[in-house]
Structure formats: C-alpha cells, structure tokens
Design a protein around this motif. Structure first.
Motif, PDB file in Angstrom:
ATOM      1  N   UNK A 233      58.403   8.131  41.487  1.00 59.88           N
ATOM      2  CA  UNK A 233      58.607   8.807  40.203  1.00 59.88           C
ATOM      3  C   UNK A 233      59.738   9.832  40.268  1.00 59.88           C
ATOM      4  N   UNK A 234      59.920  10.482  41.406  1.00 64.72           N
ATOM      5  CA  UNK A 234      61.037  11.429  41.531  1.00 64.72           C
ATOM      6  C   UNK A 234      62.364  10.695  41.657  1.00 64.72           C
ATOM      7  N   UNK A 235      62.366   9.581  42.363  1.00 63.25           N
ATOM      8  CA  UNK A 235      63.627   8.823  42.481  1.00 63.25           C
ATOM      9  C   UNK A 235      64.015   8.227  41.127  1.00 63.25           C
ATOM     10  N   UNK A 236      63.016   7.758  40.369  1.00 61.70           N
ATOM     11  CA  UNK A 236      63.319   7.246  39.027  1.00 61.70           C
ATOM     12  C   UNK A 236      63.957   8.335  38.164  1.00 61.70           C
ATOM     13  N   UNK A 241      69.112  10.383  35.765  1.00 61.57           N
ATOM     14  CA  UNK A 241      70.263  11.282  35.669  1.00 61.57           C
ATOM     15  C   UNK A 241      71.569  10.512  35.789  1.00 61.57           C
ATOM     16  N   UNK A 242      71.586   9.508  36.677  1.00 64.97           N
ATOM     17  CA  UNK A 242      72.785   8.683  36.835  1.00 64.97           C
ATOM     18  C   UNK A 242      73.055   7.869  35.575  1.00 64.97           C
ATOM     19  N   UNK A 243      72.003   7.286  35.015  1.00 60.54           N
ATOM     20  CA  UNK A 243      72.159   6.505  33.781  1.00 60.54           C
ATOM     21  C   UNK A 243      72.647   7.401  32.646  1.00 60.54           C
ATOM     22  N   UNK A 244      72.094   8.605  32.550  1.00 60.88           N
ATOM     23  CA  UNK A 244      72.516   9.543  31.504  1.00 60.88           C
ATOM     24  C   UNK A 244      73.984   9.937  31.686  1.00 60.88           C
ATOM     25  N   UNK A 245      74.390  10.168  32.943  1.00 56.12           N
ATOM     26  CA  UNK A 245      75.786  10.536  33.206  1.00 56.12           C
ATOM     27  C   UNK A 245      76.716   9.396  32.835  1.00 56.12           C
ATOM     28  N   UNK A 256      72.618   0.223  38.738  1.00 56.22           N
ATOM     29  CA  UNK A 256      71.858   1.472  38.670  1.00 56.22           C
ATOM     30  C   UNK A 256      70.830   1.405  37.550  1.00 56.22           C
ATOM     31  N   UNK A 257      71.256   0.915  36.393  1.00 58.92           N
ATOM     32  CA  UNK A 257      70.347   0.791  35.262  1.00 58.92           C
ATOM     33  C   UNK A 257      69.213  -0.181  35.576  1.00 58.92           C
ATOM     34  N   UNK A 258      69.533  -1.258  36.285  1.00 58.29           N
ATOM     35  CA  UNK A 258      68.505  -2.246  36.632  1.00 58.29           C
ATOM     36  C   UNK A 258      67.454  -1.645  37.563  1.00 58.29           C
ATOM     37  N   UNK A 259      67.897  -0.938  38.602  1.00 58.75           N
ATOM     38  CA  UNK A 259      66.949  -0.337  39.537  1.00 58.75           C
ATOM     39  C   UNK A 259      66.136   0.756  38.842  1.00 58.75           C
ATOM     40  N   UNK A 260      66.771   1.498  37.941  1.00 58.52           N
ATOM     41  CA  UNK A 260      66.044   2.489  37.147  1.00 58.52           C
ATOM     42  C   UNK A 260      64.891   1.823  36.396  1.00 58.52           C
ATOM     43  N   UNK A 261      65.150   0.661  35.805  1.00 59.56           N
ATOM     44  CA  UNK A 261      64.102  -0.054  35.083  1.00 59.56           C
ATOM     45  C   UNK A 261      63.020  -0.573  36.025  1.00 59.56           C
ATOM     46  N   UNK A 262      63.417  -1.071  37.203  1.00 56.47           N
ATOM     47  CA  UNK A 262      62.439  -1.554  38.166  1.00 56.47           C
ATOM     48  C   UNK A 262      61.533  -0.419  38.658  1.00 56.47           C
ATOM     49  N   UNK A 263      62.100   0.766  38.817  1.00 59.69           N
ATOM     50  CA  UNK A 263      61.287   1.918  39.198  1.00 59.69           C
ATOM     51  C   UNK A 263      60.314   2.268  38.078  1.00 59.69           C
ATOM     52  N   UNK A 272      53.823   5.124  41.114  1.00 56.68           N
ATOM     53  CA  UNK A 272      54.780   6.226  41.032  1.00 56.68           C
ATOM     54  C   UNK A 272      54.654   7.264  42.121  1.00 56.68           C
ATOM     55  N   UNK A 273      53.435   7.469  42.646  1.00 64.15           N
ATOM     56  CA  UNK A 273      53.229   8.475  43.685  1.00 64.15           C
ATOM     57  C   UNK A 273      53.382   7.916  45.096  1.00 64.15           C
ATOM     58  N   UNK A 274      53.752   6.644  45.214  1.00 60.76           N
ATOM     59  CA  UNK A 274      54.016   6.063  46.525  1.00 60.76           C
ATOM     60  C   UNK A 274      55.456   6.322  46.944  1.00 60.76           C
ATOM     61  N   UNK A 275      55.720   6.174  48.231  1.00 64.27           N
ATOM     62  CA  UNK A 275      57.087   6.293  48.732  1.00 64.27           C
ATOM     63  C   UNK A 275      57.971   5.243  48.065  1.00 64.27           C
ATOM     64  N   UNK A 276      59.265   5.579  47.905  1.00 65.92           N
ATOM     65  CA  UNK A 276      60.145   4.632  47.207  1.00 65.92           C
ATOM     66  C   UNK A 276      60.350   3.319  47.960  1.00 65.92           C
TER      67      UNK A 276
END
Length: 290
Positions: A233-236, A241-245, A256-263, A272-276
């Motif tokens: 959840x923290x990495x997402x 932030x990267x997607x917003x930038x 980046x957008x794809x991995x954001x969605x997968x997260x 979400x509380x597991x390790x990335x």
C-alpha cells in the motif's frame, strides 16, 4: 544536538534509535506502545508537534503521505507554530515533489531551513543505518543536515533545490516497482514451465539480470516470505506520485501506470499490508482464474 522526530513507524523507530545512540537529545511525538522502547532508551516524549519544534534545533519527519506531512507541519499545534527561528526541517517522508516545494517555501518564509531527504533501503537499511538518502534544498541547508543524515544513511546525495530529493525518490520507486514486477513474472514463468524458480534465480545472479530486487525480493517470492519490509500500500502511494507527476508534465509512463494498477488490485484483494514482493500473488491469482 536537540532533534525532534515525528513518525515512529517501521522505518522511523530504528532511525531514532541511531540518533539516540549517537548522543543527541531526541524529542518525540506520537509515541505508541510499539515505540515506547525509544523513551526507555532516552527519547523524550512530548504531547504535540509544536512542542517538539519548540524544543528542537532540527525537526525530522518520517510520515506516510503528503497529507500527513502537511497536517504535522501546518495543522493545529503543528511544527510551524512552534518552530524556532533558524531551525532546520528535514522531511524524510516520500511525498509529492510539487507539494514539497510549497511546504519548503512556507517553512523558509518563517526563517528556517528546509531539506527534503526521502530514503531508500527499507527496514533493513533503517536498522543498519545504511539508507540511501536523496536530498533537495540549498547547499547551506544540505550542509547543516549532512552530519545528522550520516548517522542514518550511507549514500547521501544532494540532487538540487527543494523538491528534487522527492523527484529522485519517485524515480527510485518507479525502478523498484517495475523490477519487482519483472522478477515476479520471470520466477512465475519458470515455475509454470516446470523449472525450479530457485535454481533459475541462482543462474541469473551475477548476469545482466542481477539486481538487489532479484537477490532479496526474488528469494522472498520463492519462500513466500511476505512479512513487510515495505508494504504494497505504501509503494502504490509512491507509484501514484509518479503517475500524478507524469500527468502534470504531460508525459506518458505506461509501465508505471500498469504497475500502479496491479498494486491497486493487490490491495483490493487484501494484500496491501504485505511486503511488495507479494506482487507475485497477482500472477498466481490470474493463473488460477479466481
């Protein structure tokens, strides 16, 4: 020195421990049961962020998100309301580069210095005082911060003006996130093809595919050891932030957008509380059809 520290999570607790061990007076806010050991070690608990700022020459923040930093700095009884003239604020959170520039302007307008100094290295880096620290701010502010940062980190780089440290951290999180996904897909494919993922990983170590992610997170994926060093959840949040930038700059960051969605999908399933490194579970779910 008299140092304030706000943000006593997985990363913040060992960082404070190093500061106390180095002989500094460390003032703390939001001390909970899990961080009570820091008071036992010599940390001084105070009842507000303003009180911490009033007592401190340097105030360090290590908080989850942009809104948390804004609230601690400028909310009721916030750091800004108690900040000493000539103090130094070091924000070691990972937050929006755009908002960081605004926060820096507001703090420096009060006669204080600002350094944004987000970190990489996870819980292990924090515990071993081996964090990589990326800094934004003036040369003078960075020079003031350096002796304190050296207590917590090994590789410390001044990138440029305020906000540039956060830009570097966003870039770091893009590389880490996409590499985790690449390692997960490779090891998942190996297993599905009938090869031993641990032997495949061993074969790749030392070649062009080698990386810290393959070494550390690859092993976690194989062992299914997902106790968090850095939560999904923290990495997402950081990938957001990267997607917003990218949106603000009118550029495309498709992977980046794809991995954001997968997260986001992993969080939606309750991971979400597991390790990335647990991102490999996405692939297992897709293959199962569940």
């Amino acid at each position: 020195m008299k140092i304030g520290f706000i943000g006593l999570g997985i990363m913040g607790r060992p960082m404070v421990g190093h500061l106390i061990a180095a002989g500094h007076d460390v003032f703390l806010h939001r001390v909970k049961e899990v961080s009570q050991e820091l008071v036992t070690a010599g940390g001084i608990a105070l009842d507000s962020a303003a009180a911490v700022a009033s007592a401190s020459e340097i105030v360090i923040l290590m908080l989850p998100d942009t809104s948390d930093v804004e609230g601690v700095l400028f909310g009721k009884d916030g750091v800004a309301s108690g900040l000493q003239d000539g103090a130094l604020v070091i924000d070691m959170s990972s937050i929006s580069p755009v908002e960081t520039k605004v926060f820096a302007e507001r703090i420096t307008a009060q006669g204080a210095d600002w350094v944004d100094a987000p970190v990489s290295g996870g819980e292990a880096g924090a515990k071993n005082a081996a964090l990589t620290i990326m800094c934004g701010g003036t040369e003078a502010a960075f020079a003031r911060a350096m002796p304190i940062l050296e207590i917590m980190g090994k590789r410390i780089t001044h990138i440029g003006p305020s906000g540039d440290g956060q830009v570097a951290k966003v870039c770091n999180q893009i590389i880490v996130g996409l590499t985790i996904e690449a390692v997960a897909e490779a090891l998942f494919l190996a297993g599905k093809a009938g090869a031993d993922p641990s032997r495949v990983r061993e074969a790749l170590l030392g070649g062009f595919a080698d990386s810290t992610i393959l070494k550390v997170h690859g092993e976690r994926m194989i062992d299914e050891a997902f106790t968090p060093g850095f939560r999904i959840n923290l990495h997402r949040k950081d990938m957001g932030l990267a997607v917003d930038a990218a949106r603000a700059l009118d550029v495309a960051l498709p992977n980046t957008a794809m991995v954001h969605q997968l997260m986001g999908a992993a969080i939606g399933r309750g991971d979400g509380d597991l390790d990335h490194s647990a991102m490999i579970r996405n692939l297992q779910v897709l293959a199962s059809g569940d």
